[in-house]
Scaffold this motif. Structure first.
Motif, short mmCIF file in Angstrom:
data_model
loop_
_atom_site.label_atom_id
_atom_site.label_comp_id
_atom_site.label_asym_id
_atom_site.label_seq_id
_atom_site.Cartn_x
_atom_site.Cartn_y
_atom_site.Cartn_z
N THR A 145 8.57 1.79 -2.67
CA THR A 145 8.76 1.93 -1.23
C THR A 145 7.54 2.58 -0.61
O THR A 145 7.10 3.65 -1.04
CB THR A 145 10.00 2.78 -0.91
OG1 THR A 145 11.16 2.13 -1.44
CG2 THR A 145 10.18 2.95 0.60
N ALA A 151 2.54 1.89 12.44
CA ALA A 151 2.72 0.53 11.95
C ALA A 151 2.56 -0.54 13.02
O ALA A 151 2.42 -1.72 12.71
CB ALA A 151 4.10 0.39 11.29
N LEU A 160 1.44 -3.75 6.85
CA LEU A 160 2.82 -4.19 6.62
C LEU A 160 2.85 -5.53 5.91
O LEU A 160 3.55 -5.72 4.92
CB LEU A 160 3.58 -4.29 7.95
CG LEU A 160 3.80 -3.02 8.76
CD1 LEU A 160 4.65 -3.33 10.00
CD2 LEU A 160 4.44 -1.92 7.94
N VAL A 164 4.13 -6.11 2.05
CA VAL A 164 5.29 -6.98 1.81
C VAL A 164 4.90 -8.10 0.85
O VAL A 164 5.64 -8.44 -0.08
CB VAL A 164 5.83 -7.54 3.14
CG1 VAL A 164 6.83 -8.66 2.88
CG2 VAL A 164 6.47 -6.42 3.96
N ARG A 169 8.73 -2.60 -0.83
CA ARG A 169 9.69 -2.36 0.25
C ARG A 169 8.96 -1.49 1.26
O ARG A 169 8.48 -0.40 0.91
CB ARG A 169 10.95 -1.67 -0.25
CG ARG A 169 11.94 -1.37 0.87
CD ARG A 169 13.26 -0.84 0.33
NE ARG A 169 14.23 -0.67 1.41
CZ ARG A 169 14.56 0.51 1.95
NH1 ARG A 169 14.00 1.63 1.50
NH2 ARG A 169 15.45 0.57 2.92
N VAL A 170 8.85 -1.93 2.48
CA VAL A 170 7.98 -1.28 3.46
C VAL A 170 8.80 -0.74 4.63
O VAL A 170 9.64 -1.45 5.18
CB VAL A 170 6.90 -2.25 3.97
CG1 VAL A 170 5.91 -1.51 4.86
CG2 VAL A 170 6.17 -2.91 2.80
N VAL A 171 8.53 0.51 4.98
CA VAL A 171 9.10 1.13 6.16
C VAL A 171 7.97 1.36 7.14
O VAL A 171 6.94 1.98 6.81
CB VAL A 171 9.79 2.47 5.82
CG1 VAL A 171 10.33 3.13 7.08
CG2 VAL A 171 10.90 2.25 4.80
N GLY A 172 8.13 0.86 8.36
CA GLY A 172 7.08 0.98 9.37
C GLY A 172 7.48 1.95 10.47
O GLY A 172 8.50 1.75 11.14
N VAL A 182 7.73 -5.04 14.29
CA VAL A 182 7.64 -4.51 12.93
C VAL A 182 8.60 -5.25 12.00
O VAL A 182 8.24 -5.62 10.87
CB VAL A 182 7.94 -2.99 12.93
CG1 VAL A 182 8.17 -2.47 11.52
CG2 VAL A 182 6.79 -2.23 13.59
N GLU A 183 9.82 -5.49 12.47
CA GLU A 183 10.79 -6.19 11.63
C GLU A 183 10.39 -7.64 11.38
O GLU A 183 10.68 -8.21 10.33
CB GLU A 183 12.17 -6.11 12.27
CG GLU A 183 12.74 -4.69 12.27
CD GLU A 183 14.10 -4.60 12.93
OE1 GLU A 183 14.48 -5.56 13.66
OE2 GLU A 183 14.79 -3.59 12.73
N ALA A 187 9.21 -5.53 7.54
CA ALA A 187 9.38 -4.10 7.27
C ALA A 187 10.65 -3.57 7.93
O ALA A 187 11.19 -4.17 8.86
CB ALA A 187 8.17 -3.32 7.77
N HIS A 189 12.06 -0.91 10.37
CA HIS A 189 11.48 -0.12 11.46
C HIS A 189 12.16 1.24 11.58
O HIS A 189 13.38 1.36 11.48
CB HIS A 189 11.63 -0.86 12.79
CG HIS A 189 11.20 -0.04 13.98
ND1 HIS A 189 12.10 0.69 14.74
CD2 HIS A 189 9.97 0.18 14.52
CE1 HIS A 189 11.44 1.31 15.70
NE2 HIS A 189 10.16 1.02 15.60
#
Length: 222
Positions: A145, A151, A160, A164, A169-172, A182-183, A187, A189
């Protein structure tokens, strides 16, 4: 004569000018490129105002603005291989990017894919290369992660997508208005602002394995 957009001294916008200059001549390891598009970055005004890395030395005015371009090869410097006249290329110029013609070091040049426009290619060398460098240095394994702060910006959006594509697993972290953007890049958001760390914790109960911080200051500390 070909045109170039330059700054003639350190200062604000009043130091800028559109001037005539001779077509550059490529030296060893350089391509002469007819510029089709040039990217715009914060580094441009920072250099104009006199900010530069320690040991960089004084510039020789006038200095052509711009740090990334896309265009077609007009001529090859001595001992250049791997490129031909007419190739569509992009990269970081050594001679400034806001110009009809510039010099592109082979080491900082790449062929432009046919599916990528000149405009899009010209926006890649600074932001996307920075993002790629950051993601590669973290070297997280697939499934890990990654939290990316800032982001919604140019570097962040590139990070991002690269993360990916690397199986992370990316959190922005970005403003609420950037949620859909972002989604759309794959990612999760999280809205930026006070208390964002708790929000990140809520979507990553096992914590994060790496952070690519593009904001600094209080955000980096938190």
């Amino acid at each position: 004569m070909p045109k170039a957009f330059v700054f003639t001294r350190h200062g604000g916008p009043e130091a800028q000018a559109l001037v005539d200059r001779a077509k550059p001549v490529p030296g060893p390891g350089e391509l002469l490129v007819a510029v089709r598009a040039a990217g715009v970055n914060p580094v441009d005004w920072k250099l104009r105002e006199g900010l530069r890395r320690p040991g960089a030395g004084e510039p020789r005015f006038p200095v052509v603005l711009g740090s990334e371009v896309a265009g077609t090869v007009e001529a090859l410097g001595p001992d250049v291989s791997g490129f031909r006249v007419g190739d569509a290329v992009f990269g970081n110029p050594s001679d400034g990017g806001y110009a009809e013609y510039t010099l592109l070091p082979v080491a900082l040049a790449a062929r432009k894919p046919d599916a990528v426009s000149f405009t899009d290619a010209a926006a890649l060398p600074v932001a996307a290369a920075t993002a790629l460098d950051g993601v590669r240095q973290l070297a997280l394994p697939r499934g890990a992660t990654l939290l990316v702060t800032g982001a919604g910006g140019g570097v962040g959006a590139s990070a991002l997508q690269l993360a990916v594509a690397s199986g992370l697993r990316v959190v922005g972290l970005a403003s609420a208005g950037k949620k859909e953007f972002v989604e759309s890049l794959g990612a999760v958001h999280v809205a930026s602002g006070p208390g964002f760390a708790a929000l990140v914790g809520a979507v990553t109960p096992d914590g994060v394995d790496g952070v690519l911080d593009l904001v600094g200051g209080e955000v980096l500390q938190e």
